[in-house]
Design an enzyme around this catalytic site. Structure first.
Site, PDB file in Angstrom:
ATOM      1  N   CYS A 163       5.092  -6.154   1.934  1.00  0.00           N
ATOM      2  CA  CYS A 163       5.441  -4.733   2.045  1.00  0.00           C
ATOM      3  C   CYS A 163       4.559  -4.030   3.096  1.00  0.00           C
ATOM      4  CB  CYS A 163       5.372  -4.074   0.671  1.00  0.00           C
ATOM      5  SG  CYS A 163       6.226  -2.501   0.634  1.00  0.00           S
ATOM      6  N   TYR A 164       3.698  -3.117   2.691  1.00  0.00           N
ATOM      7  CA  TYR A 164       2.808  -2.490   3.677  1.00  0.00           C
ATOM      8  C   TYR A 164       2.036  -3.565   4.433  1.00  0.00           C
ATOM      9  CZ  TYR A 164      -1.124   0.107   5.675  1.00  0.00           C
ATOM     10  OH  TYR A 164      -2.048   0.623   6.537  1.00  0.00           O
ATOM     11  N   HIS A 187       8.602  -7.405  -2.742  1.00  0.00           N
ATOM     12  CA  HIS A 187       7.444  -7.788  -3.565  1.00  0.00           C
ATOM     13  C   HIS A 187       7.705  -9.085  -4.331  1.00  0.00           C
ATOM     14  CE1 HIS A 187       4.958  -4.204  -3.031  1.00  0.00           C
ATOM     15  NE2 HIS A 187       6.110  -3.594  -2.838  1.00  0.00           N
ATOM     16  N   LYS A 196      -7.393 -11.467 -18.482  1.00  0.00           N
ATOM     17  CA  LYS A 196      -7.396 -11.644 -19.937  1.00  0.00           C
ATOM     18  C   LYS A 196      -6.765 -12.978 -20.375  1.00  0.00           C
ATOM     19  CE  LYS A 196      -8.321  -9.320 -23.778  1.00  0.00           C
ATOM     20  NZ  LYS A 196      -9.569  -8.541 -23.940  1.00  0.00           N
ATOM     21  N   GLU A 226       5.693 -10.728  -6.013  1.00  0.00           N
ATOM     22  CA  GLU A 226       4.836 -10.851  -7.195  1.00  0.00           C
ATOM     23  C   GLU A 226       5.441 -10.237  -8.460  1.00  0.00           C
ATOM     24  OE1 GLU A 226       4.439  -8.954  -4.624  1.00  0.00           O
ATOM     25  OE2 GLU A 226       3.538  -7.007  -5.095  1.00  0.00           O
ATOM     26  N   ASP A 243     -13.162 -11.243 -25.704  1.00  0.00           N
ATOM     27  CA  ASP A 243     -14.084 -11.354 -24.576  1.00  0.00           C
ATOM     28  C   ASP A 243     -15.490 -11.741 -25.026  1.00  0.00           C
ATOM     29  OD1 ASP A 243     -11.874 -10.544 -23.226  1.00  0.00           O
ATOM     30  OD2 ASP A 243     -12.525  -8.484 -22.935  1.00  0.00           O
ATOM     31  N   GLY A 294       0.860  -1.180   0.000  1.00  0.00           N
ATOM     32  CA  GLY A 294       0.000   0.000   0.000  1.00  0.00           C
ATOM     33  C   GLY A 294       0.887   1.217   0.000  1.00  0.00           C
TER      34      GLY A 294
END
Ligand code: XMP
Length: 513
Positions: free
Chosen positions: A82-83, A172, A369, A174, A230, A55
């Site tokens: 992190c946050y 992080h 997606k 990710e 989509d 955050g």
């Protein structure tokens, strides 16, 4: 849905969607929810694990996102990032050091040393590079915690309380810059939370089909099919679920790429649905006569599209459900943060609110997606549709600079096809995220055979991007550009010059209009 669930609690960081995607890449279903979600609701969903995101704030700011400490009492493993790690410490009465009081802030690539005894670092290399981005730091651990990793500046780059199954990382995992990030998340999910990995597209399709059947019953369903990924995948899913109760209306505005209208029709005509193709090209071209301003083009096409769709819908009579191709990033972007930002979709069509229907079905609203593409493949959709690059709603109308004529449309369709063929021949069609030709409004002198020509300049555009908000021009090899250029000038009448657009976005945009 009976799948294992991991909840990503959104504290407003910039990588929140990425965390969810990474979890799903481990075949575990997860959802991003707001930190404001009541703990009782979280508990009732019976998650296997919880991830606190990063955050932008310091835990000491009054306005920074905090959730009830009850979250630590529900017996679910937590990974704070992190946050999120700082909130974990703060929430359990540890101490966070403030940015201005220390030199422990870290940004960018940082080397970390891990304790590979810890379940989250099990089987990993002891030292590796991670991506840091923090001012505040963990100063004093809460009771029951110990360090599981450190960097030069940060004694608590990773922390753990194995008994409670609470883990925190200051970096992080990710983002791709974190070398063992995927494995760290995987360890948390499999070794700490005990997930088995039951999220597959096959199971998703099965569940979604059953849910749609139950909801729709014997009702009538309407879908505006554009031929884009989509709406095509939504169509395939609905077709499997309710067959002929579904009517798909494909409004062909005439600004599709060469043969595209026929290809979309061919792809869907054998599906078990009512497929209506409305050839409205004369109508659209007529409306755009004399229009050269890009926004007027967009608006005119948008309005006309809705009118045509409405006329078709009226012929069908009352429908019970209207299908929308909303996907998960739209859901996250429009509804989670403190201030709900409603993303303005500039897709042609939008929501035709005057069509008389009872309810909206959004069968892709939980998918990213790439998952939509996987689902399309799972449902047996043609590769051509599954891997289709994004194509703007107004189509080639905004790739013909200035006024549109049938002649210019023909030129652009022919040239664009050649460019796409050469990109595909070079095997670049999946690595370049969007590529197309633009017919500029400029003419210049050339020489062909023994004669002087005065013809159009065609621009080629190719970009690489992940989110289409920023983009870099694609480094297409010269030989590929050369082949495309030679073919275009030789095979397409009225083009005597081809240029390649080498601007990124920003400052340019991807499209020219
Ligand atoms: P820009 O040109 O804004 O494009 O950098 C970003 C992405 O959006 C697509 N685009 C559109 N899509 N209607 C659409 O449905 C539009 O009017 C429109 N304008 C741009 C563009 O193709 C790119 O993928």
């Amino acid at each position: 849905m009976d799948n294992e669930l991991v909840l990503v609690i959104d504290f407003g960081g910039q990588y929140n969607q990425l965390i969810a995607r990474r979890v799903r890449e481990h075949n575990i279903y997860c959802e991003v929810i707001s930190y404001k979600t009541p703990v009782s609701e979280i508990k009732s969903r019976n998650p296997k694990g919880i991830i606190f995101t990063g955050g932008p704030n310091s835990v000491y700011l009054e306005t920074s996102p905090k959730m009830s400490k009850e979250i630590f009492e529900i017996g679910v493993p937590i990974l704070g990032i992190c946050y999120g790690a700082q909130f974990l410490v703060y929430g359990l009465d540890g101490v966070i050091g403030k940015a201005n009081e220390n030199a422990a802030a870290e940004f960018g690539r940082t080397e970390c040393e891990f304790n590979t005894d810890s379940p989250v670092f099990d089987g990993l290399r002891t030292r590796s590079v991670v991506w840091m981005s923090h001012n505040d730091y963990i100063e004093k651990l809460p009771e029951g915690f110990k360090a599981a990793g450190h960097s030069i500046k940060c004694p608590y780059a990773a922390i753990e309380n194995r008994e409670k199954k609470f883990y925190g990382v200051q970096f992080h995992p990710e983002v791709n810059h974190t070398e063992q990030g995927k494995e760290i998340l995987g360890n948390f999910l499999y070794k700490v939370c005990g997930c088995k990995g039951d999220w597959t597209m096959e199971s998703y399709a099965k569940t979604a089909i059953a849910q749609i059947r139950e909801k729709v019953g014997s009702g009538k369903v309407l879908l505006a099919l554009s031929g884009g990924v989509d709406s095509s995948v939504a169509c395939a899913l609905l077709s499997k679920a309710v067959g002929k109760q579904l009517t798909c209306v494909f409004v062909d505005h005439g600004f599709m790429r060469k043969n595209e209208g026929d290809e979309v029709e061919a792809a869907f005509k054998d599906w078990d649905i009512n497929f209506i193709r409305v050839d409205a090209s004369n109508r659209f071209i007529g409306k755009l006569e004399g229009v050269s301003d890009p926004e007027t083009k967009r608006k005119t096409i948008g309005e006309e599209f809705i009118r045509v769709f409405e006329e078709e819908a009226k012929k069908i009579g009352r429908v019970d459900y209207l299908v929308q191709g909303t996907i998960y990033p739209d859901v996250i972007e429009s509804g989670l943060g403190d201030a709900a930002v409603i993303k303005s979709h500039h897709n042609v069509g939008g929501l035709p609110d005057y069509v008389d229907f009872k309810e909206i079905i959004e069968p892709l609203r939980l998918l990213f997606k790439d998952e939509v593409r996987k689902l399309g493949a799972e449902l047996g959709l043609a590769d051509y549709l599954v891997w289709r690059q994004p194509f703007p709603g107004p189509g080639l109308a905004i790739r013909i600079i200035g006024e549109i004529t049938r002649e210019k449309l023909r030129i652009l369709q022919d040239a664009d096809l050649i460019f796409r063929e050469e990109i595909a021949n070079a095997g670049l069609d999946r690595s370049i995220n969007q590529y197309f030709a633009v017919l500029t409004n400029m003419r210049s002198v050339g020489v062909m055979g023994d004669g002087r020509t005065y013809d159009y300049t065609l621009a080629l555009r190719g970009v690489t991007t992940t989110d289409f908000m920023t983009a870099d021009f694609a480094r297409i090899p010269y030989e590929v550009l050369e082949k495309a250029s030679v073919r275009i000038v030789n095979e397409v009448k009225n083009i005597n010059r081809v240029v390649y657009d080498i601007t990124s976005k920003p400052p340019a945009t991807i499209e020219w209009e």
